[in-house]
Scaffold this active site. Structure first.
Site, PDB file in Angstrom:
ATOM      1  N   HIS A  47      67.846  45.083  14.462  1.00 17.64           N
ATOM      2  CA  HIS A  47      69.342  44.873  14.298  1.00 17.64           C
ATOM      3  C   HIS A  47      70.314  45.513  15.050  1.00 17.64           C
ATOM      4  CE1 HIS A  47      73.011  43.664  11.934  1.00 17.64           C
ATOM      5  NE2 HIS A  47      73.371  44.831  11.908  1.00 17.64           N
ATOM      6  N   GLU A  69      64.572  39.633  14.229  1.00 19.79           N
ATOM      7  CA  GLU A  69      65.229  39.869  12.942  1.00 19.79           C
ATOM      8  C   GLU A  69      65.269  38.998  11.965  1.00 19.79           C
ATOM      9  OE1 GLU A  69      69.730  41.863  12.653  1.00 19.79           O
ATOM     10  OE2 GLU A  69      69.721  39.853  13.019  1.00 19.79           O
ATOM     11  N   ASN A 354      38.320  53.325  28.252  1.00 24.33           N
ATOM     12  CA  ASN A 354      36.896  53.622  28.344  1.00 24.33           C
ATOM     13  C   ASN A 354      36.355  53.834  27.006  1.00 24.33           C
ATOM     14  OD1 ASN A 354      34.654  54.449  30.364  1.00 24.33           O
ATOM     15  ND2 ASN A 354      34.688  56.228  29.259  1.00 24.33           N
TER      16      ASN A 354
END
Length: 771
Positions: A47, A69, A354
């Site tokens: 917001h 929102e 990894n």
């Protein structure tokens, strides 16, 4: 205009921080979907960004955050559930927000980058309306298939080439009118949208008030009040760098002052003013240290700046790899210099990828091994002396050294013979070789053999060390040891002949004193076996071309240095001690000397070169000096009388003549010096390799005791026989001779046979060689 620019800069700083925060919170929300407070926090962030972007007329960003929102608002009202599919869309929108903010930063507009948000906004609408995303994708595909049909315009395009002048002018007028109509339509649409935006702001803000209970409102109020008095000032990094340079100069001055105080204390022992001077020096030293720490802290950032992006990374990787992986971070408050924080991000990304791809097994594999289905990757940071340690631990499959060797041979990284000589630790280090990979195929996550090579390169730039430990079936631990700052550092001062060098202490693993018998030669390279580990050995003098006579002593000092996954033993003449140094540039004329990172000024005012550990590792590979062979050659060359060379130092010509006649039967070479200064210069040049020095005590300019003490300062002459030939016979004189470094004490008068026998014994000349 300046005010608007300042508002824009403030917006960007705040927005980037908020979006970084929302990224972490969303991953946490996926693990804790019932956490309403967390969901409210995420909603408020979306917001806030929407409101600010709307105020600054960033329509694309406003539209995107508005749709995001709406979905979050329904989720916190329990009107929809945040499923992994919904979270994928939300996270994708966060990535778009980052891209739009970057576009605004570069172009002051969010329309210049061509980022299309229609598709993601449609998906948000579908989520809000409770429609399945699959149906939306199908309808989109159908629309795309149908869309190209009603486009007959290209076929009816006028033939401009065959038009008359009047027809061309009429066509231009028509196109201009169409363009004007389009512009007017856009303006009208924009004006009609503004009242809607104004109406949306209070409506969107209202749910925040409704969902907050009075207790929560009261609890949150003090937080806002408490944060108000905190005032911060943004300071350019250049200013901090300049301040750090000034502190560096102050540290050099402090070191110089401490050295001068030591000299004064020794010279004026017992004087009253020494106590007061000691207090002043101690106070200056303490304040300088505190000031240095304070300035360093202004450049420090918590390592959380880097750690915060990894929860999202691990979450996305686990979905991409179809694995269940949990990231645990510890020690996010640990602080590092800003310049280092910026450098460690990439290495950590590659190492975590990894661990997720190669370390953590699939859920079914883990279950078959009796492990929990969900794997764990731990990211820890903690201080250790003047270093920070960042550890990446996983509870995955671990590494098989034999498999790594086999893969390395397959890819031509090493030969079979080299593989047989590798220890397990050295086999683990193969993963850092360029082009090495154990992946069966190239994917978006791994397989190209470049990731861990990047890790090694970046850690080397920071003078850092990588330590690997792994147990097959249990997991692996990677530890990165990095200096806290690169501006002022602790160093180990070493001596090589008359030169001093500073080795960054962060790269020094240990120092040992070994005998020459412990040095072996393998394929022309000198090596040392230290606790079942084979280390390459190189003399620092060979590396930097320092002229020296080979020190035939029985023992040598070795400094073991480490960089990334590599280790090297450096042979030096002496260990001077540990000192805090400030790196200085070498200047335009001396820049670029291989193996030298810069210079510093010692406490006594002398200049010391600072070694570049990464460059030293490369230089060491090019040096082929067989130390064991040199030692044997030294012995072979000294078997004939004419190979031995003696120096006679006496200010009396008569005494020099007597000594020459007495030693003539030995058949050795003899050189004369008339005083201690002349003799010392002859010895220091190293043009002649003297096997013994006969020294008178009473001489002008420099007496025999001082000459002996000066000679012993050089490590290459620590075993050189020094024979005092003097008429001073007291016990105190003899003791002083031993303290100054004399090997033998011959008193006048002496017999020729006694002098001959004493010299023969000290230079190890066989009896059979006497003429």
């Amino acid at each position: 205009m300046d005010d608007l620019r300042e508002i824009l800069e403030d917006f960007l700083i705040e927005a980037f921080e908020l979006v970084e925060q929302i990224d972490q919170d969303l991953v946490e929300l996926e693990n804790n979907p019932e956490d309403l407070e967390l969901l409210n926090r995420i909603f408020r962030v979306a917001h806030t960004v929407k409101g600010s972007s709307s105020f600054l007329n960033f329509d694309v960003l406003t539209r995107l955050t508005h749709h995001m929102e709406d979905v979050l608002n329904k989720a916190r009202r329990d009107e929809l559930k945040i499923t992994p599919e919904v979270m994928d869309v939300i996270l994708e929108s966060v990535d778009m927000m980052k891209a739009l903010l970057q576009c605004i930063k570069e172009n002051s507009s969010d329309t210049e980058c061509g980022i299309e948000i229609d598709d993601i906004c449609n998906r948000f609408d579908a989520i809000s309306q409770g429609k399945p995303l699959e149906a939306l994708e199908e309808s989109t595909e159908t629309a795309e298939e149908k869309a190209p049909e009603p486009q007959p315009e290209p076929e009816e395009e006028p033939d401009y080439a065959n038009m008359s002048d009047e027809e061309v002018e009429a066509e231009i007028q028509r196109l201009l009118e169409e363009k004007m109509k389009e512009k007017e339509a856009k303006k009208a649409k924009k004006k009609s949208a503004e009242p809607k935006k104004q109406a949306q702001k209070p409506a969107a803000a209202a749910p925040v008030k409704q969902t907050s209970s009075p207790a929560k409102a009261d609890a949150s109020a003090p937080k806002k009040v408490a944060s108000t008095p905190e005032q911060t000032i943004r300071v350019e990094v250049k200013r901090l760098d300049h301040l750090m340079n000034l502190i560096g100069e102050l540290v050099l001055g402090k070191n110089r002052l401490l050295k001068i105080y030591d000299d004064v204390e020794e010279r004026y022992e017992g004087e009253k003013f020494l106590e007061e001077l000691n207090q002043v020096v101690s106070s200056v030293s303490l304040v300088t240290t505190d000031l240095q720490i304070a300035v360093m802290k202004t450049r420090m950032l918590p390592v959380s700046k880097v750690f915060n992006k990894f929860p999202r990374l691990v979450r996305d990787l686990s979905r991409e790899l179809n694995k269940e992986i949990e990231l645990v971070t510890i020690g996010e408050d640990t602080e590092l210099d800003k310049s280092i924080v910026e450098e460690i991000g990439d290495p950590l990304v590659h190492m975590i990828r990894n661990s997720c791809d190669h370390g953590i097994e699939s859920p079914d594999e883990r279950e078959a091994k009796g492990k929990p289905r969900k794997g764990t990757v731990k990211l820890k940071a903690y201080n250790e002396g003047n270093q920070i340690v960042i550890a990446i631990e996983d509870d995955g499959a671990g590494m098989d050294p034999e498999f790594l060797k086999m893969k390395a041979i397959e890819k031509g990284v090493i030969t079979e013979r080299e593989a047989d000589q590798l220890s397990d630790k050295e086999a683990y280090a193969l993963i850092f070789r360029p082009g090495f990979s154990t992946a069966a195929k190239v994917t978006g996550v791994s397989g190209r053999g470049v990731g861990m090579d990047v890790v090694k390169t970046n850690i080397e730039k920071l003078n850092g060390i990588i330590d690997i430990d792994s147990e097959l079936g249990k997991g692996s631990v990677f530890k990165l040891k990095i200096p806290l700052t690169l501006a002022i550092m602790q160093s180990l001062l070493v001596s090589v002949q008359e030169e001093f060098f500073a080795i960054p202490l962060a790269s020094v693993l240990e120092t040992v004193r070994i005998s020459m018998d412990e040095i072996y030669t393998i394929e022309g390279k000198n090596v040392l076996r230290l606790r079942n580990e084979i280390l390459s050995l190189v003399r620092l003098s060979d590396m930097f071309g320092v002229e020296q006579v080979f020190d035939g002593g029985e023992h040598v000092y070795v400094v073991i240095i480490g960089l990334a996954e590599s280790k090297l033993g450096i042979i030096v003449d002496g260990l001077v001690g540990q000192e805090e140094i400030v790196i200085k540039s070498m200047g335009d004329y001396l820049q670029g000397i291989e193996g030298i990172a810069g210079a510093t000024i010692r406490g006594d005012g002398g200049v010391t070169l600072i070694t570049d550990v990464a460059a030293m590792m490369k230089l060491a590979k090019e040096i082929n000096v067989d130390l064991t062979q040199q030692t044997s050659l030294e012995t072979v060359q000294k078997t004939k009388p004419e190979d031995f060379h003696l120096l006679i130092v006496d200010d009396s010509k008569t005494d020099r003549t007597i000594m020459k006649k007495s030693l003539a039967p030995l058949g050795v070479k003899l050189t004369e010096a008339t005083n201690g200064v002349e003799a010392l210069n002859m010895i220091k040049t190293g043009d002649i390799n003297f096997d013994a020095v006969l020294i008178d005590i009473e001489m002008p300019q420099m007496d025999g005791y001082t000459l002996a003490a000066e000679i012993r300062k050089y490590s290459r002459y620590k075993n050189l026989p020094l024979l005092a030939v003097t008429s001073r016979v007291s016990k105190a004189d003899r003791l002083r001779g031993i303290e100054s470094g004399m090997t033998e004490y011959i008193t006048k008068p002496y017999s020729a046979e006694y002098l001959m026998e004493t010299v023969r014994k000290n230079i190890n000349l066989p009896v059979m060689e006497v003429a």
